[in-house]
Design a protein around this motif. Structure first.
Motif, PDB file in Angstrom:
ATOM      1  N   ALA A  47     -74.686  28.777  23.950  1.00  0.00           N
ATOM      2  CA  ALA A  47     -73.973  29.182  25.166  1.00  0.00           C
ATOM      3  C   ALA A  47     -74.961  29.222  26.331  1.00  0.00           C
ATOM      4  N   GLU A  48     -74.492  28.863  27.496  1.00  0.00           N
ATOM      5  CA  GLU A  48     -75.364  28.848  28.671  1.00  0.00           C
ATOM      6  C   GLU A  48     -75.939  30.233  28.944  1.00  0.00           C
ATOM      7  N   ASN A  49     -75.091  31.241  28.893  1.00  0.00           N
ATOM      8  CA  ASN A  49     -75.529  32.630  29.064  1.00  0.00           C
ATOM      9  C   ASN A  49     -75.046  33.436  27.871  1.00  0.00           C
ATOM     10  N   PRO A  50     -75.775  33.361  26.731  1.00  0.00           N
ATOM     11  CA  PRO A  50     -75.283  34.037  25.530  1.00  0.00           C
ATOM     12  C   PRO A  50     -75.141  35.539  25.717  1.00  0.00           C
ATOM     13  N   TRP A  51     -74.086  36.058  25.140  1.00  0.00           N
ATOM     14  CA  TRP A  51     -73.826  37.493  25.172  1.00  0.00           C
ATOM     15  C   TRP A  51     -74.883  38.185  24.336  1.00  0.00           C
ATOM     16  N   GLN A  52     -75.395  39.286  24.810  1.00  0.00           N
ATOM     17  CA  GLN A  52     -76.419  40.053  24.097  1.00  0.00           C
ATOM     18  C   GLN A  52     -75.771  41.267  23.445  1.00  0.00           C
ATOM     19  N   PRO A  53     -75.912  41.388  22.120  1.00  0.00           N
ATOM     20  CA  PRO A  53     -75.281  42.514  21.430  1.00  0.00           C
ATOM     21  C   PRO A  53     -75.830  43.861  21.883  1.00  0.00           C
ATOM     22  N   GLU A  54     -74.906  44.803  22.006  1.00  0.00           N
ATOM     23  CA  GLU A  54     -75.275  46.185  22.310  1.00  0.00           C
ATOM     24  C   GLU A  54     -74.146  47.062  21.794  1.00  0.00           C
ATOM     25  N   TYR A  55     -74.454  47.854  20.774  1.00  0.00           N
ATOM     26  CA  TYR A  55     -73.417  48.623  20.108  1.00  0.00           C
ATOM     27  C   TYR A  55     -73.748  50.096  20.145  1.00  0.00           C
ATOM     28  N   SER A  56     -72.746  50.898  20.400  1.00  0.00           N
ATOM     29  CA  SER A  56     -72.926  52.350  20.334  1.00  0.00           C
ATOM     30  C   SER A  56     -72.739  52.803  18.887  1.00  0.00           C
ATOM     31  N   ALA A  57     -73.239  53.967  18.558  1.00  0.00           N
ATOM     32  CA  ALA A  57     -73.072  54.526  17.217  1.00  0.00           C
ATOM     33  C   ALA A  57     -71.588  54.646  16.874  1.00  0.00           C
ATOM     34  N   LYS A  58     -70.765  54.979  17.874  1.00  0.00           N
ATOM     35  CA  LYS A  58     -69.315  55.120  17.649  1.00  0.00           C
ATOM     36  C   LYS A  58     -68.712  53.781  17.215  1.00  0.00           C
ATOM     37  N   MET A  59     -69.136  52.695  17.862  1.00  0.00           N
ATOM     38  CA  MET A  59     -68.614  51.375  17.499  1.00  0.00           C
ATOM     39  C   MET A  59     -69.021  51.011  16.070  1.00  0.00           C
ATOM     40  N   LEU A  60     -70.260  51.324  15.712  1.00  0.00           N
ATOM     41  CA  LEU A  60     -70.740  50.997  14.375  1.00  0.00           C
ATOM     42  C   LEU A  60     -70.036  51.815  13.305  1.00  0.00           C
ATOM     43  N   ARG A  61     -69.637  53.031  13.636  1.00  0.00           N
ATOM     44  CA  ARG A  61     -68.910  53.862  12.667  1.00  0.00           C
ATOM     45  C   ARG A  61     -67.501  53.320  12.404  1.00  0.00           C
ATOM     46  N   ALA A  62     -67.041  52.411  13.223  1.00  0.00           N
ATOM     47  CA  ALA A  62     -65.697  51.846  13.060  1.00  0.00           C
ATOM     48  C   ALA A  62     -65.676  50.675  12.070  1.00  0.00           C
ATOM     49  N   ILE A  63     -66.857  50.289  11.565  1.00  0.00           N
ATOM     50  CA  ILE A  63     -66.916  49.178  10.619  1.00  0.00           C
ATOM     51  C   ILE A  63     -67.698  49.587   9.369  1.00  0.00           C
TER      52      ILE A  63
END
Length: 195
Positions: free
Chosen positions: A129-145
């Motif tokens: 991708a020309e401007n690849p998305w950079q991952p950034e996850y909160s602890a709350k998001m990680l607890r959802a998986i």
């Protein structure tokens, strides 16, 4: 998987490469005495012995998947094949590429492992991708998986690409598929016709 001899693929490196190239699969397990499936992308470990993915914590498949034997199905290109394309008599059929993986599933919730899996998936699919998305996850998001690691026990492969037909028929099938815009399956037939 029922695999006639002339469609069977047993080369381990070919099967692992197919999984890498077609990594969106179906994770199938037993839940409440019936099959349950989730469609999701997988990561193949560098040693080719494990598959990694993650499921939404609310997915009922997680209730019973831990330590269960599971089936993961990976599909490649596929298309209808008409007998009108043959020089010799034939019947309607379907050409396709498919790999089945059997293994033992184990769940994990370790934040570092989850971050690693999610980051690797993002890097794989954002690559180029020309401007690849950079991952950034909160602890709350990680607890959802919840992470799932599948220890691979067996891999079965089938490429049904008109190998049972004479060369003239395979050539006509490739031409007809290309004319219908089914380029990927036509290229697969051409590749395996040379093998």
């Amino acid at each position: 998987m029922y695999t006639p001899r002339h469609f069977s693929i047993s080369d381990q490196q070919e099967l692992l490469q197919f999984i890498q190239d077609n990594a969106f699969g179906q994770l199938i397990s037993s839940h409440n005495d019936r099959p349950e499936a989730t469609h999701l992308p997988f990561l193949l470990s560098q040693d080719g012995e494990r598959l990694l993915c993650h499921l939404a914590r609310q997915n009922p498949q997680l209730d019973s998947i831990d330590e269960q034997q599971v089936l993961i199905i990976f599909n490649g290109p596929h298309a209808y094949i008409s007998p009108r394309w043959y020089h010799s008599p034939g019947v309607p059929t379907w050409n396709y590429q498919s790999v089945h993986v059997y293994g033992i599933a184990r769940t994990f919730s370790d934040e570092d492992r989850l971050i690693s899996v999610v980051n690797q998936l993002s890097e794989k699919y954002e690559a180029g991708a020309e401007n690849p998305w950079q991952p950034e996850y909160s602890a709350k998001m990680l607890r959802a998986i919840v992470g799932v690691e599948v220890e691979i026990k067996e891999i079965q492969g089938q490429y049904k690409l008109s190998q049972n037909r004479p060369a003239k028929d395979r050539q006509r099938v490739m031409q007809a598929l290309q004319a219908e815009g089914e380029i990927a399956i036509a290229e697969a037939i051409e590749q395996w016709s040379k093998s």
